[in-house]
Design an enzyme around this catalytic site. Sequence first.
Site: not given
Length: 289
Positions: A205, A229, A279
Amino acid sequence: MTSTTQLLRGLLDLDSVGARTTEDIYVGHTPSLGPKRVFGGQVLAQSVIAAARTVDEDRPIHSLHGYFLRPGDPDTPITYGVERLRDGRSFSARRVHAYQDGAPILSMIASFELPGEGINFQDEMPANVPDPESLPSAAEELGGIDHPMARMWAEHRPFDMRYPDGSLYLSSPAHPERNLVWMKTKEHFGDNPLEHQAALAYGSDFTLIETALRRAGTNWLTSGSSIASLDHAMWWHRPARVDEWLLFVQHATSAQGARALIKASVFDREGQLVATVLQEGMIRPPRQR
């Protein structure tokens, strides 16, 4: 003094509360280090651990699909509720909700597989990528800058991260079509395969959204955007250790409105494709005054 790598291992040690109605309950905590928010990768990693606690050890996780629903408060414990959706002959499915104050901050479904034999092929790792040892670390790039974000990047992350095409900390380097990052933990990470998988989810991430900043020709310093995110999908293909160098090959495929989609292929130093990540992130420009 506890190192950042030790803190990462510690946050994977969840408290087991027991079963409530249809969920198995675990509790995770956030280290008192870095910014006053919960890093999304932490919630992913702890969710992986919570889900795996309800699955036989011979079925490692092979995929997850999650939505970040609310920002997390680092001063409040995170409760993980795991629902056992299915246990088949080869696959097990689990739903995990991460709660704070009764509200979900992450909703995730994970799948686990009893390994078997089958076809085997992969995409190739890019050629002629500089070795990580030849590149500066974040501490070397930012160690002389007295700023909270610089200290976070240089000191508070448990991963050593190095950029073959130049970092986006302060400038907008070349190669906007890709974002290459070598990454590994700063210290040895033990030998538990599940912890390595969870830590890889944690590290995945870090640099995805900045890949869209690179393609847009900006960087962390000049962007000024609100960034978060939105969702995260990950597939583990082959075993990998997070305390050995892994290359994240990242590409922002589309940006529109306030959203961007980024893909990462993760290779070990032998060129094995060990994971794939997708993502979507929010990149909302500063409001005009």
